[in-house]
Design an enzyme around this catalytic site. Structure first.
Site: not given
Lengths: 499, 499
Positions: B265-266, B269, B295
């Site tokens: 997830h990160e 980003h 997101e």
């Protein structure tokens, strides 16, 4: 004259401004720590812009006309001694910043950035010619800088005050000359000695083991991990605030004493920072006195503790365990104090000959700035002085006048503070022992609290309240003097080398 | 009207100011990263002051009258589309900052600091009463904030635009309502399914092994270590610039999928940040579009790649090796997508039910801000909605309306961007597959370059040049829509749960 309540209100606004200045500067410190310790290599372009933006904002705050008006008003007002000290310190920074044109600051910063790769290449290629113009430019820019601050004074004196504002160039020069005159014969005697000090190290030592060992050293000396951390960096340094003062170190596979010495040195810096009063954070009362005093704290811990027999009586078992060797305390003590014969590199020098490296640099940079020495003559003068003071002559400029980064950074006038710090460390050590009693026994028992307490009480807690010599007076009851250092060095090295 | 060269000169000065603003903001980001990842606990008081000083300087730069004058002049001038976009973005930030009184900003910041320990205690004690006044105060302050920006519009709409400025509250509300209406029956069917997904994990897994595993995941996906790093943090996040975009993760001993999911997830980003154009660093053209788009990038990588069968076809051997287990790709795939029955906590939710958690929070915070719901009624409304949307009712407020930190931070209007991001991720995923072809095969082969290239070309490189829906149009040729997400979720979960 302003009423007391007007003064109070002015002082409060003034102090808010001063604190903001300080916070921005410390934010810049965090960015620098990150850059040297954590940042991936690709981050440089963005970091340069972030740091430069903070520098500009800092400069704008420092040169703010309103700050000047507050300072004028407060200097005429009835202040208590602590307030007077704050005004004195801020006035000094404000004046210097105001006097130097912004474009000169910019030019120095640019020249310094541009100089770095030139110096690196010249050093790698051992080619002073390649670097000469760059050094020339930096010397001229720094001369211009000094003239902007005060055209009527010796420019080297003005530059020196950038790093040590109060002790005075005369004191520095006297001390360095005294050390040169008294230590050169001692260095000669050591060189002539038949004694060979112990070297209990063989082969290489794991970085993990060395890391664990220096962590234990910090534990032993009482580093406060809730307010600090240990990391590695190519050039060890310490940075931070009284709430968070960090240590960095480095590891050489074949020389664990290097990491131990670096770590304890930086621990000394961090310990000073952590001893500054928390409630005064953001003001000169919560800020360190300048570089000589800072260096006195690092040198005290590095040399008077870390290179002492009692410390190795305490720490030898731990060191043996982590290094997987079986040396005696005396062997560690000797290894920590060996004077190398091929003593060309300042940062590898022992506690004694180190100062000859500094004297040489001081004399050269002083003469460069004063216009008494031409850049092209630096290599020869360097090598001649090496021979005269240390009895060795570098074969290359890479191992000679190209070895340090300071001039490339524009830091001319900085070197003397290293020696002044060592000198002050010895003076403080003497008075610590007078006041606290049997320091050797405390060290042997690992009881460092009384030492920390004495240093905090007599040095750290004052922040920048006193000018340097007044701080020395406050701590020791006498003026700054090199006598203790000379006695200490003489006794220690004549004993070690039986000469 | 200004001449072209006058405009150019104004634009340059304006852009320098904008860049400085941005650099200061990014410097603040470094301080925050350090605080959450590196700073020793004792550093908090100094760091708070440093960060606050940077915020104040940032606010001063953003509300500068001169900036307003430049904006006025440039809005009347003949600019190219990129310049127009820069002016549009800066105008928006400037206007909002100017409209909100400094003392209100201060009060919100203080209220948020004071709220944190109250929330923590209330959560620990499971006592909503204890927290109610604090929430009430924050709701009122945020309502005041919205009114300062625009007294004539729905205050929740104004707050939502703080996080997603362009998509519009109506779109958000439509999408969330559509998801609620269409996903609740799917969630019910999944709950009724007899299928139990595989769980190949037993006992606990070493943090070092998990760390090595997620590092390999980053390697596999193509994380650029020259421009990033991986660390641990209690609440994983990503921060940085196109030169240095860092990832943090966390490790749960009994749940290695948590670290893998968080890390990917990160990574998503960070990948967005690293895809922003370097030459535009410091301007809106080099800055990310807002939270929904950010997101979408994290969710794309987390869900459409990291929770896909092809990824586990590729990564299973590596995962088995580091975890010392012998699971099949299908088992990993199932473990990555399990829908828990006792689904009370948002941050532990699966990809499907997650959005019901968001819908619930959206409805509650919207009604609070609009004055349609009283703070005292929050727990009951929360629990009722949990039962209606997810079929479970929390026994405690700690596991209910006290679980998230957002409202305590004053972040009302933020939650919807999580779901909008997932929805956009599915839309991008659809068009990626149309454009690039057999993405599943690429993933199975570990060939992620075409995926990175597509995302960079269609999303990242535009920075904040386009408003959100225009960016979606630019990337996909159509407006923002939830249709792809709904199809994707329906197909995936009906297949997994055979329902």
């Amino acid at each position: 004259m302003a009423t007391a309540s007007e003064t109070e209100s002015t002082y409060e606004q003034f102090l808010d401004h001063v604190k903001r200045l300080h916070y921005v500067s410390d934010a810049g410190g965090v960015l620098q720590w990150d850059q040297q310790v954590m940042m991936p290599s690709g981050g440089t372009p963005a970091r340069a812009k972030q740091s430069s933006a903070l520098s500009t904002l800092h400069h704008d705050l420092l040169t703010d006309d309103q700050l000047g008006e507050w300072l004028d008003e407060l200097e005429d007002a009835d202040l208590d001694p602590e307030q007077e000290a704050v005004v004195r310190e801020v006035r000094r920074d404000h004046e210097r910043a105001v006097k130097v044109p912004a474009d000169l600051v910019e030019r120095i910063s640019e020249a310094s950035s541009n100089a770095l790769p030139v110096w690196e290449e010249a050093k790698a290629e051992d080619d002073f010619e390649m670097y000469a113009d760059t050094l020339e430019e930096m010397v001229e820019l720094r001369r211009e800088y000094a003239e902007a601050i005060d055209p009527d004074r010796d420019p080297y004196e003005v530059l020196f005050e950038e790093y040590e504002p109060y002790l005075g160039i005369d004191t520095a020069e006297d001390v360095l000359t005294q050390l040169r005159d008294e230590l050169v014969p001692l260095v000669d005697d050591v060189a002539d000695s038949d004694v060979t000090l112990a070297d209990p190290f063989e082969g290489t030592y794991d970085e993990d083991d060395q890391h664990a060992l220096v962590e234990e050293a910090l534990d032993t000396l009482g580093y406060d991990w809730d307010h600090g951390r240990l990391d590695t960096a190519p050039h060890p340094f310490s940075t931070g605030t009284q709430f968070d003062a960090r240590v960095t170190t480095r590891f050489k596979p074949d020389d664990p004493m290097d990491a131990i010495g670096s770590t304890i040195h930086e621990f000394g810096h961090a310990t000073y920072t952590l001893g500054l009063p928390q409630e005064a954070y953001g003001t000169p009362l919560g800020d360190n006195r300048d570089l000589s005093v800072h260096e006195s704290q690092s040198r005290f811990w590095e040399n008077h503790i870390g290179r002492s027999q009692p410390f190795w009586d305490l720490f030898t078992d731990t060191a043996n365990e982590h290094l997987g060797i079986d040396a005696t305390p005396r062997e560690f003590y000797e290894a920590a104090n060996e004077v190398y014969e091929d003593n060309l590199i300042r940062v590898e020098a022992d506690e004694l000959t180190y100062h000859m490296h500094i004297v040489l640099r001081f004399e050269i940079e002083r003469d460069l700035i004063r216009g008494d020495l031409a850049v092209e003559d630096v290599p020869e003068v360097w090598n001649d002085k090496m021979e005269e003071y240390l009895g060795v002559r570098p074969d290359t400029d890479a191992e000679g006048c190209l070895q340090d980064i300071h001039w490339t950074n524009g830091a001319l006038g900085y070197f003397p503070t290293y020696t002044l710090g060592s000198v002050l460390a010895a003076q403080l050590d003497h008075h610590l022992r007078e006041d606290v009693g049997d320091v050797d026994s405390l060290v042997r028992e690992g009881d460092f609290d009384p030492i920390h307490d004495w240093l905090t009480e007599n040095v750290h807690r004052h922040g920048a309240r006193y000018e340097t010599d007044d701080l020395v007076q406050e701590a020791t009851g006498e003026s700054f003097t090199a006598d203790y250092f000379l006695d200490y060095a003489d006794a220690k090295y004549r004993d070690l080398y039986d000469c």
